[in-house]
Design a protein around this motif. Sequence first.
Motif, short mmCIF file in Angstrom:
data_model
loop_
_atom_site.label_atom_id
_atom_site.label_comp_id
_atom_site.label_asym_id
_atom_site.label_seq_id
_atom_site.Cartn_x
_atom_site.Cartn_y
_atom_site.Cartn_z
N ASN A 54 -2.85 4.71 4.33
CA ASN A 54 -1.70 4.21 4.13
C ASN A 54 -0.72 5.25 4.31
OD1 ASN A 54 -2.26 5.19 2.00
ND2 ASN A 54 -2.17 3.67 0.31
N PHE A 78 2.83 7.21 4.95
CA PHE A 78 3.99 6.62 5.05
C PHE A 78 4.75 6.66 6.33
CE2 PHE A 78 3.80 6.65 0.56
CZ PHE A 78 3.49 7.71 0.17
N PRO A 127 5.19 10.66 14.41
CA PRO A 127 5.03 9.69 13.16
C PRO A 127 3.50 9.77 12.72
CG PRO A 127 6.38 8.75 15.28
CD PRO A 127 5.75 10.13 15.57
N SER A 134 12.63 6.86 -1.40
CA SER A 134 12.13 7.53 -0.66
C SER A 134 11.02 6.90 0.35
CB SER A 134 11.27 8.79 -1.10
OG SER A 134 11.95 9.68 -2.01
N VAL A 135 10.60 5.87 -0.02
CA VAL A 135 9.66 5.29 0.66
C VAL A 135 9.90 3.66 1.28
CG1 VAL A 135 7.04 4.40 0.90
CG2 VAL A 135 7.61 6.52 -0.21
N SER A 143 0.94 -1.08 0.25
CA SER A 143 -0.21 0.16 0.07
C SER A 143 0.91 1.46 -0.04
CB SER A 143 -0.93 0.02 1.23
OG SER A 143 -0.22 -0.18 2.44
N TRP A 144 1.98 1.38 0.58
CA TRP A 144 2.88 2.37 0.54
C TRP A 144 3.31 2.59 -1.10
CZ3 TRP A 144 6.72 1.12 5.08
CH2 TRP A 144 5.72 1.32 6.30
N MET A 155 8.96 3.58 14.33
CA MET A 155 8.24 3.31 13.00
C MET A 155 6.75 3.26 13.23
SD MET A 155 9.52 2.29 9.93
CE MET A 155 9.43 0.75 9.76
N GLN A 156 6.45 2.41 14.44
CA GLN A 156 5.19 2.27 14.76
C GLN A 156 4.34 3.41 15.47
OE1 GLN A 156 5.18 -1.82 15.81
NE2 GLN A 156 6.26 -2.19 13.92
N GLY A 157 5.16 4.37 15.70
CA GLY A 157 4.61 5.43 16.69
C GLY A 157 4.45 5.12 18.13
#
Lengths: 302, 264, 231
Positions: free
Chosen positions: B108, B110, B157, A202-203, A184-185, A300-302
């Motif tokens: 979704n 990033f 984030p 970049s992603v 999905s990214w 990354m997962q906040g």
Amino acid sequence: MNNGTHLPASNEPGTLYRNPGGRRKRHAIDRLMNFVCCGSTALLALMVALVLYYVAAEGLASISWKFLVHLPRPVGVPGGGMGNGILGSIIMVLMGSALGISVGVPVGIYLAEYGNGNTGNSIRFLTEVMNGIPTIVSGVVVYWLVVVPMHTFSAYAGAIALAIIMLPLVSRATEVAVRQVPQSWREASIALGATPARTIWSVVTPGARTGIITGALLAVARIAGETAPLLFTSFGNDVQWPTHLGMATAGLPLQIFVYAMSPYSEWKSQAWAGAFVLVMGLLLLNVVVRAFAGRSAISMQG
Amino acid sequence: MSRQETSAPSSAARGSKIEVQNLSLWYGKTRALENISIAIPAHEITALIGPSGCGKSSFLRCVNRMNDLIENVRIEGKVCVNGEDIYAKSVDLIALRRQVGMVFQRPNPFPMSVFDNVAYGPRIHGRRNRVELQEIVQRSLDAAVLWDEVKDKLSSPAMSLSGGQQQRLCIARLLAVEPDVLLMDEPCSALDPVSTFKIEELMLGLKEKYSILLVTHNMFQASRVSNFTGFFLSGELVEFGKTEELFEKPRDKRTDDYVRGRFG
Amino acid sequence: MSAEGLDNSMLEPRHQFAERLFDLEQDLIRLGSVAARMLQKAMRSLKDTDTALAREVIDEDDVADDLDLHIETRCMRLLAQQQPMARDLRTIGSILKAIADLERVADFSCDIALEVIHLAEELRYEPPARLFGMGDKVFQMVLDTLDCFSSRDLDAVQRLCTTQDDEIDDLYREITDELLAHMKEEPTVVTQAARLLFVAHYLERIADHCTNVGERIHYIETGQLKQLNVP
């Protein structure tokens, strides 16, 4: 009402307490499996502990500051060390990693993004083959390809041999990490008007960063302890510091090997010391990898 | 031969944003879309409804050529956005996807900060100036009715936002490249009812500046927000017209059966 | 409850909803039947000057009112809970309006019965024969309306709203003329004649409400809201 093909009715009172025999049997099997799993784990932990204990017990006896910074001295002369081996290993591991990572990561990214066709499958197969080559064979190949034309053993050759071992590991770890990046990214990026290359840069790659770095660090840890590739490439050096890269260079695992095989007890205890240094270094590296992976995953997962 | 008549005004009369003629789509040997002809009006919300697997999502992805990413896809027919055929050889895909943006079923964002997510689009299209980017990000978040909720945590984030906020962030990210057309593929299906209503309100506000094509499996959502609705069934466009007519007195019996829930 | 208890038809999409809708339609017809019966009784009570029968009619109005409320409540519940669309939505909306029309029919029948009771206190005055003919025709119109609702026969609805309604209008005019002429000739019977004028008026209104229901039936079928009884 129960005509045999149905389970017993579950809405009658007392159902929960029925059939204690079956319940006991289920619990017994569960406990047995628990025991098997815990027991195996305990066995493994015991073996690791034994190794560490031995290395530490023997190695600590011989380790000293001198050991870390001195060149080897002849048998009978006190105060020798494996300083050059330690430095040589560091140099060759760094160089080998630079080469292995800078080639392995792009290969891994390519295989993940575009590697589903015949070309990709062939490349993947080749890396698998590379992975399966015995390390000593890589050493011999690099001997013919690098040492002979250069007319000298060198740190270059050692690094290249290490890189060959590293490459499939890094490539595989990178491919796995990149494949785990959610599709999905990529779709979102393309839908915003990014080119596939930009998307990867970049992603996808930042998204796979944790997995890639973890894989790379684990590969580094792997090659740091390799002996066979160094035999014919850097060859080892008992008398000199590595002043330039085009000379025979000592490597820690190689020196441990040589000293351990020797008949001198002094050298044997130095081998233990070397092993201790090597194991500690690897442990440190692993701890760093774990800490880094954990922290990045959380951020990354906040 | 197309069997449905559109009651949407002809492009000459009112400016269709998207005009599709005889579009057919194959995934390998399977035909997913059959001879679709439809005119999507500008500055309206057009909904596409139909049972699962009827082709409405596949159709949507034709409009920004996301279907190109799939192997073994074959497309026949014409799709024109603002009068230009998007499948022509000379078309710049990057420019097309800037003009026609997409919001997906699951949010979704990033793995970056809120700010970087919204700035991603402008950055890849060449904006570098920090001040300019800040202004664009604020404007886009504002248009997506998210600014107040995230203005104090632009560098946190994106994953730390709630589901509904993440979806609005994806919308803001899309608005930042200043598109013309918004394609929404079941944008609320992963959200709770309150977030769904918020996004619907947002859609109603956005249609003044943009043209919205919404695919939804929830026909009640279609009846709430859209002005025009198309009913897809087994790859065919069965009926297309004003929403109030399609839900009050559909012309085709299949549409009638579907909106009454007589088949799934 | 075992799994064998359900059969295939019960698992069709919205089977429960379709059943509830069907029940609503049946209730509407029941309301119409009650109103029709009240009308029939009221006209018979007029013919026989039977005040007891007339009082029965007035009592039955409660039944009609209860049914009206019951149907309205069920309609609102179905709208809220089931989000009906298209034909189902038109049906429920039409039922909501049609019960108002049928409830008025019941009310007018009561009004006729009330006139009968008043007339019984006066000197006997023979109502025009045509009045009973009109009563029969209007009663038939109510029955026909209910038939059309069941059958959804649009041709019958058309006849109901044009031919049959026109007939009633003509009869109404003739009866009015007759009664007015009579009132001029014999002033002693003015009170009774006036009451009979009201009865004729009520009958004409009942016919009108039947055409309203007819228009609702047309809307359910076609989605068009049209005045059908314009000449």
